[in-house]
Enzyme design. Structure first.
Site, PDB file in Angstrom:
ATOM      1  N   ALA A 264       0.895  -1.388   0.048  1.00 31.32           N
ATOM      2  CA  ALA A 264      -0.066   0.162   0.043  1.00 31.32           C
ATOM      3  C   ALA A 264       0.917   1.265  -0.047  1.00 31.32           C
ATOM      4  O   ALA A 264       1.780   1.365   0.868  1.00 31.32           O
ATOM      5  CB  ALA A 264      -0.970   0.021   1.283  1.00 31.32           C
ATOM      6  N   SER A 265       0.452   2.283  -1.007  1.00 32.96           N
ATOM      7  CA  SER A 265       0.727   3.816  -0.775  1.00 32.96           C
ATOM      8  C   SER A 265       1.729   4.363  -1.599  1.00 32.96           C
ATOM      9  O   SER A 265       2.740   3.656  -1.634  1.00 32.96           O
ATOM     10  CB  SER A 265       0.696   3.984   0.766  1.00 32.96           C
ATOM     11  OG  SER A 265      -0.350   3.200   1.493  1.00 32.96           O
ATOM     12  N   ASN A 266       1.544   5.582  -1.683  1.00 34.76           N
ATOM     13  CA  ASN A 266       2.653   6.596  -2.043  1.00 34.76           C
ATOM     14  C   ASN A 266       2.897   7.515  -1.223  1.00 34.76           C
ATOM     15  O   ASN A 266       1.831   8.012  -0.530  1.00 34.76           O
ATOM     16  CB  ASN A 266       2.358   7.217  -3.470  1.00 34.76           C
ATOM     17  CG  ASN A 266       2.003   6.202  -4.658  1.00 34.76           C
ATOM     18  OD1 ASN A 266       2.783   5.246  -4.822  1.00 34.76           O
ATOM     19  ND2 ASN A 266       0.947   6.390  -5.303  1.00 34.76           N
ATOM     20  N   THR A 286      -2.650   6.567   0.548  1.00 35.02           N
ATOM     21  CA  THR A 286      -2.600   5.113   1.120  1.00 35.02           C
ATOM     22  C   THR A 286      -3.385   4.030   0.302  1.00 35.02           C
ATOM     23  O   THR A 286      -4.737   4.587   0.210  1.00 35.02           O
ATOM     24  CB  THR A 286      -3.041   4.873   2.631  1.00 35.02           C
ATOM     25  OG1 THR A 286      -4.348   5.595   2.819  1.00 35.02           O
ATOM     26  CG2 THR A 286      -2.068   6.060   3.387  1.00 35.02           C
TER      27      THR A 286
END
EC number: 3.5.1.97
Length: 847
Positions: A264-266, A286
């Site tokens: 998950a996520s940047n 997220t």
């Protein structure tokens, strides 16, 4: 996740829905809204509440996101508990029951395998350790928050949301420890490699340990893990791991409920020298499974000693990621491998179960668990533990009746070892981070966070920083990517990596920091953070865009968060055009039958000209997606099939978790044994399979989208569909309850909507590679903080603020999310009325 007994009102409502007439369905929804209108809390007026010290004001913006204004921090926490319960009571109850292994009490026997799995993992113990080791200050915060939740529960105990009301389950009052339990559940959800290790055994049973390494690559530039697979060589795994299918099935069910194995996520931070204003920026999105409601809910808190805005999780007191007026912070998963599975040799002697440990047979520890089941009498079962941890298959497996205990006999046990029994100040660390005012204070706070492996990026007006948190085991031998022989102490842990080795950075010369679940350290780094990194393309795109400008601002951050360009396309084109591939591929295409040959040439020409933008309206993106789909099936399905078999399901699921064999084979691995199609007498090579895949991609689009090429659109294949927690529980319900849910699906769920992007784009929209195109993973929230703005923070959620289908804010956030309509969270008093208006609910201390 609740199990509504909707059959009660189906005679009145379900028939119209079942016939599907628009009028009937609209009437059904209207009737349900009216029926449960009193389950919605008021948004104005005065409510006397016991437990408050002073008056509390709760205002809401156009999407129902609350602003809590109080005179004391005590009242802010109390009000947050009250608001969370008013917006997300069903979600809170379901998360707690899932973490406790008690879903069957609300759902019935269909959830019993999930409960067995969760009881075995024993998150209650992890929560107790976290709560017990939190500071007295933090424990008081949890107590005050729980009192706020319970004030709402007491006031509305007879006006519950539809799913709870129809289930017949009466929610228990909230305890402070329950918040630690929700935290433990969310932390457990970061255990991506647990699912990979379970899946690897299923794959090894299908293809043998000799071929397993080809299916478990770690990163594009790393060698295949043949040394790791060597641990399993010579072991008779087929049929010797009792309950493996049950363990994998239960893990899959928990994952389907959004609570296990999500890559998950940047997040990224832009330094002042790269911004238009000369001040920092921070962005975070997220990635979580599509759900209704989202795991996240936005909140803003204003009190004399605490101000913050951002995303929170119902059940946890505080802001998890956001902005406090001085500091912005956001997080992604490290994909840290801080757990291991051990194969244990078992034998039963009399009434005791023994396991082999360094040449000696030791008795397992036994733990008694009682399961209460809706509509059934309770059952009592034994869970066994070895020196490495609980045996996941001691309670899960084939049995004649789901309600009968499982007698684990000889064979291999699956022992689960994790860091969850370690004591630390993680809960304090998260709260301290939300109060930090400078980069230095943020670093101090994040170093307290040991239980959860995260990439935390933060920024103040002038500086940016990044810190890896968590606890990472030192393994004597092996890498922990695949299960280890538990009887051999060589594979045990030897303490943990020194926290000084946790990667971090501050104000780098390049002018930006960013993470996207990718490998953040070089192979051979002093601390073994993971072997399960995600695909590198999102991180590469962050680097490309962040480093391309010296005038970043809010708008460039929004463009990055909604960017749908895949860098994997260019890599695929480079592979096609490689001198060692270009001629053999053309020859393989020429060797195809005429109909296939023309389709393959069309696909090749179009893919070589494709710009890599996976917009929902793109015809080339549809063809590209079809090629990825068909290539996975052409390469692997002959040996891992059938499609509905455990091996293929495990294979598709692992591609959702980390860098996959699907991608690895497309970009390289010309010598892989999987290029040969075992269904044919001849031996195929990579060019032959690629040629078939190109032709099959065009044929797939023709069958699904028609012969007119202009009508092909990626968003017609690839869609978003928001499913409620109740709908996700449907497979575990009885036939009557499933029919009831189906009758009001339009009331509970939303979609489908055309989707762009895929697993490699910043605007992530992941699907089952080789299985279907249904989006399962999205940016569940987005937030941006631009210190150059007078009001720095904006954000958008992926669903409505409320989890109650009767609420006007149940689904109104979807349109804002699809269209990028961010909401401002003002900190200057003169701007509050503009966003939140003057309408307010006032909570007053009851006499």
């Amino acid at each position: 996740m609740a199990s509504p007994a909707f059959m009660r009102f189906l005679p009145r409502c379900g028939a119209a829905a079942a016939f599907g007439t628009l009028l009937g369905l609209a009437g059904c929804q209207s009737w349900l809204d009216d029926r449960y209108a009193d389950s919605l809390p008021p948004t104005s007026g005065v409510q006397p509440i016991k437990g408050l010290a002073q008056n509390v004001s709760i205002r809401r913006n156009a999407l129902g996101m609350p602003l809590i204004e109080t005179g004391t921090f005590h009242d802010a926490l109390f009000a947050l508990g009250y608001v969370h319960a008013s917006d997300r009571l069903s979600q809170m109850v379901s998360l707690r029951l899932l973490a406790q292994g008690r879903l069957a009490e609300m759902v019935g026997p269909g959830a019993l395998e999930i409960d067995r799995f969760m009881r075995t993992v024993n998150l209650r113990q992890a929560a107790e350790i976290q709560y017990r080791n939190a500071s007295p200050r933090l424990q008081r915060f949890f107590e005050v928050y729980a009192r706020g939740v319970n004030a709402y529960l007491y006031r509305y105990r007879d006006k519950l949301p539809m799913d709870l009301a129809q289930s017949g389950y009466r929610p228990e009052y909230w305890k402070p420890e329950d918040s630690a339990l929700v935290f433990a559940l969310l932390n457990f959800g970061l255990a991506v490699n647990l699912q990979e290790e379970i899946a690897s055994l299923t794959l090894a049973q299908k293809v043998g340990s000799d071929k397993l390494a080809w299916l478990t690559p770690t990163y594009p530039d790393e060698n295949l893990p043949f040394d790791e697979a060597e641990k399993l060589k010579g072991l008779r795994l087929d049929g010797q791991v009792p309950g493996l299918a049950g363990v994998e099935g239960a893990a899959r069910q928990v994952a389907a409920l959004s609570m296990l194995g999500v890559a998950a996520s940047n997040n990224w931070a832009i330094a002042p020298q790269r911004s238009r204003s000369g001040k920092s920026l921070m962005a975070n999105d997220t990635h979580l499974p599509l759900s209704m409601p989202s795991v996240w809910n936005y909140v803003q808190i204003r009190s004399p000693k605490y101000q913050a805005a951002g995303v929170s999780i119902a059940g946890l007191p505080g802001v998890v990621a956001g902005f406090n007026g001085k500091l912005a912070w956001g997080m992604t998963m490290v994909l840290g491998d801080n757990q291991d599975l051990y194969l244990e040799q078992l034998r039963r002697q009399g009434n005791r179960l023994y396991y082999l440990a360094d040449g000696k047979w030791q008795p397992t520890r036994e733990r008694q668990e009682t399961f209460f089941i809706k509509g059934q009498r309770p059952i009592r079962e034994v869970i066994h533990e070895t020196r490495h941890g609980p045996l996941l298959n001691s309670a899960l497996g084939e049995r004649k009746n789901i309600l009968q205990p499982l007698p684990l006999k000889s064979g291999y046990g699956l022992a689960y070892r994790s860091i969850q029994q370690e004591a630390d100040k993680t809960l304090d660390g998260f709260f301290d981070l939300s109060r930090a005012k400078t980069i230095e204070q943020a670093f101090d706070a994040t170093r307290e966070i040991r239980a959860m492996p995260l990439n935390i990026v933060f920024a103040d007006e002038k500086h940016i920083g990044w810190q890896v948190t968590g606890r990472y085991p030192n393994r004597k031998e092996g890498r922990g990517l695949l299960p280890s022989p538990g009887w051999d102490g060589r594979y045990d842990w030897d303490g943990y990596a020194d926290p000084i080795l946790h990667p971090s950075d501050q104000d780098p010369q390049q002018g930006w920091l960013g993470t996207a679940n990718h490998r953040t350290v070089q192979p051979g780094y002093g601390a073994q953070l993971s072997n399960s990194w995600y695909y590198p393309e999102r991180a590469e795109r962050i680097a490309q865009l962040a480093g391309a400008s010296k005038s970043h601002d809010t708008q460039s951050m929004i463009r990055m968060q909604y960017d749908q360009t895949s860098l994997f396309v260019a890599k695929l084109q480079a592979m096609f055009d490689n001198p060692g591939m270009a001629l053999p591929l053309r020859q393989a295409i020429d060797a195809l039958p005429e109909a296939q040959r023309s389709r393959a040439r069309e696909a090749y020409d179009r893919l070589m000209a494709f710009d890599g933008k996976l917009t929902a309206s793109s015809s080339d993106a549809a063809l590209y997606g079809a090629f990825l789909h068909e290539s996975a099936r052409q390469i692997f399905l002959d040996e891992l099939g059938p499609e509905d078999g455990p091996a293929w399901k495990a294979f598709v699921e692992t591609a959702n978790l980390s860098y996959s064999a699907q991608a690895d084979h497309l970009l390289g691995r010309d010598d892989s044994p999987f290029w040969d199609d075992t269904r044919t007498p001849q031996k195929e090579d990579k060019p032959a399979i690629l040629a078939r895949s190109l032709a099959a991609a065009v044929e797939f689009c023709e069958q699904r989208l028609g012969s007119e090429r202009k009508a092909w659109q990626w968003g017609k294949l690839h869609t978003y569909e928001w499913q409620s927690d109740s709908s996700k529980m449907a497979p575990y319900l009885g036939a009557g309850e499933r029919a009831g849910l189906g009758a009001i699906k339009g009331y509970l769920d939303r979609g489908p909507y055309p989707a762009g992007g895929d697993h490699t784009t910043l605007d992530v929209s992941a699907y089952g590679w080789g299985q279907d195109f249904d989006t399962w993973l999205i940016p569940a929230m987005r937030l941006i903080v631009d210190f150059g703005q007078s009001e720095p923070m904006i954000g958008v959620n992926s669903s409505g603020q409320s989890g109650n289908p009767a609420s006007p804010h149940y689904a109104d956030g979807i349109d804002a999310w699809l269209k990028g309509r961010y909401v401002s969270f003002p900190f200057q008093p003169q701007n509050l009325d503009r966003v939140y208006g003057n309408k307010r609910l006032t909570l007053t201390p009851a006499r």
